[in-house]
Design a protein around this motif. Structure first.
Motif, mmCIF file in Angstrom:
data_model
loop_
_atom_site.group_PDB
_atom_site.id
_atom_site.type_symbol
_atom_site.label_atom_id
_atom_site.label_comp_id
_atom_site.label_asym_id
_atom_site.label_seq_id
_atom_site.Cartn_x
_atom_site.Cartn_y
_atom_site.Cartn_z
ATOM 1 N N UNK A 28 0.646 -1.167 0.031
ATOM 2 C CA UNK A 28 -0.041 0.049 -0.171
ATOM 3 C C UNK A 28 0.875 1.287 -0.079
ATOM 4 N N UNK A 29 1.928 1.153 1.009
ATOM 5 C CA UNK A 29 2.851 2.183 0.853
ATOM 6 C C UNK A 29 3.507 2.727 -0.496
ATOM 7 N N UNK A 30 4.174 1.673 -0.962
ATOM 8 C CA UNK A 30 4.426 1.626 -2.246
ATOM 9 C C UNK A 30 3.774 2.230 -3.528
ATOM 10 N N UNK A 31 2.334 1.760 -3.305
ATOM 11 C CA UNK A 31 1.443 2.245 -4.224
ATOM 12 C C UNK A 31 1.126 3.925 -4.138
ATOM 13 N N UNK A 32 1.028 4.003 -2.798
ATOM 14 C CA UNK A 32 0.918 5.493 -2.726
ATOM 15 C C UNK A 32 1.896 6.518 -3.047
#
Length: 465
Positions: A28-32
């Motif tokens: 999720x952090x990478x996607x954000x």
């Protein structure tokens, strides 16, 4: 389910939950971050397009005076269409140009100041919409660009984490199974030992190396087994002794009872003369006397097994003299003498019990000796103790019988023992008396030459004189 299986499942489940939660957070952090980067690039493109279009429209208006911008905007937008960037231009909330997807709904990007960005799904593709106010005549510009690579990136990253989770789970499973088998090996050995001991193998012990809890448990278990084994051996020995004692007692009682019964029937039913009557009565008397002696010895033996004695000073010479006086009739009957030698003067003990002990020893010596023989009674110091000794030069004891001679009812020669009136309890009683005095009996004998019975008093009380 076994302990190692429970541990394996618990560790694996906890790992998978922790790994999946961590992977989800990282994904999720990478996607954000990628989304923010995509928006940043989109805003940069939006700024470049807005400035270029504002400049072209301003120059176009100044040169031509025409306020219809659709043709100019269409020509400008064609350059970006090749890059999957679509344009919309609004004037006073009215669309004046668009080569983008049209849809009905809230258009947050139309109210951006200076700009607003929004992601939307269009035909299963992800698009980024960025809108804001232009520098030229209150026009509003909205650009939309294809950002479907974000979804592809997210799907690829998710598949990567799923594959990684499966691979790590398999590796972890193999490592866990190996480690748990190694760690629980002491438990399996302990369990195997418990089953073997429960089946009666009390000589088995559990071998677990190490100083951890398993090692301590194995040591405690082995100590418990030692205690149980010793207790069982004690019970088994007591049971065997009891059985032997009862069997011997039954055997000893059977002979005189059978004889008394036979002679009684003879007196009741047979035709006999006075001499035969006296003989039968004499034999009945002898066997009753034997039963009387047996019962007395039995009571004495039982008394000794449950008695504690108080040790008091006993003069050895007086003790020996008393024994000689009590046995004078037996000595005179066989024309025997007793020689007394006392180098040690005193021991500590119960006088009546010591008298009984040495009366038994002297009686055995008289029975074993021939007419006119001599018996020696001696006392002397030995190392840190005192020794009282009875020595005769009779028929002796076979070497194979010496170790068993102090057992109840044990006799070397049963036929000769009954002839002499022995029942096999004398030395057993002597041994019990010696044990009550914390002394021990040692027997040295050579067949047809001599028998020496030595009583060693070695307790600290014997040394006070």
């Amino acid at each position: 389910m076994k302990f190692w299986q429970k541990t394996y499942l618990c560790v694996l489940i906890v790992f998978l939950i922790a790994f999946d939660l961590g992977a989800y957070g990282l994904l999720k952090k990478s996607y954000q971050l990628n989304e923010q980067l995509d928006i940043s690039r989109g805003v940069s493109v939006y700024g470049s397009i807005e400035k270029s279009l504002s400049y072209i429209l301003r120059v176009y208006t100044e040169r031509t005076g025409i306020t219809n911008y659709e043709t100019v905007i269409a020509s400008f937008a064609a350059n970006y269409y090749k890059e999957d960037i679509l344009l919309e231009v609004y004037q006073a909330d009215q669309l004046i140009f668009s080569n983008a997807y049209q849809f009905v709904g809230d258009r947050a990007e139309l109210h951006g100041d200076p700009y607003q960005s929004v992601y939307r799904k269009m035909n299963d593709e992800l698009w980024l919409f960025i809108g804001g106010k232009m520098e030229f005549q209150d026009l509003r510009l909205v650009i939309s660009r294809n950002s479907d690579y974000l979804q592809e990136y997210y799907a690829t990253l998710r598949q990567y984490f799923i594959t990684l989770s499966v691979v790590i789970s398999l590796i972890l499973s193999a490592a866990l199974i190996f480690l748990l088998f190694q760690l629980t090996a002491p438990i399996r050995r302990l369990n195997k030992g418990v089953r073997a001991i429960a089946a009666g193998a009390y000589d088995r012990r559990v071998i677990v190396r190490g100083n951890d809890e398993f090692g301590e448990l194995a040591q405690d278990f082995n100590r418990m087994v030692d205690a149980v084994s010793n207790h069982i051996e004690t019970i088994k020995k007591a049971s065997e002794d009891k059985e032997i004692f009862i069997n011997n007692l039954t055997h000893e009682l059977k002979t005189p009872i059978t004889a008394i019964k036979g002679y009684s029937e003879f007196l009741n039913h047979a035709n006999y003369n006075e001499e035969e009557r006296r003989m039968a009565v004499h034999y009945i008397y002898e066997h009753i006397a034997r039963l009387d002696v047996l019962s007395g010895k039995m009571m004495q033996l039982l008394y000794l097994k449950s008695e504690e004695v108080a040790l008091e000073p006993v003069q050895i010479e007086n003790l020996f003299s008393y024994v000689v006086n009590m046995e004078r009739h037996h000595l005179e009957a066989k024309q025997m003498t007793i020689r007394i030698e006392c180098s040690a003067d005193e021991v500590y003990g119960d006088q009546e019990l010591l008298q009984s002990l040495f009366i038994n020893l002297v009686e055995n010596s008289i029975k074993a000796s021939s007419f006119g023989g001599e018996i020696q009674m001696r006392s002397y110091h030995y190392d840190e103790g005192v020794v009282l000794e009875v020595l005769d030069y009779g028929r002796g004891i076979p070497e194979k019988d010496i170790e068993k001679i102090t057992e109840a009812f044990y006799v070397v020669d049963r036929s000769r023992s009954k002839e002499l009136g022995g029942i096999g309890l004398g030395l057993s009683i002597c041994n019990q008396i010696a044990q009550l005095h914390h002394a021990n009996i040692q027997i040295d004998s050579k067949e047809n030459e001599y028998t020496r019975v030595s009583v060693y008093f070695t307790t600290p009380l014997q040394l006070e004189d």
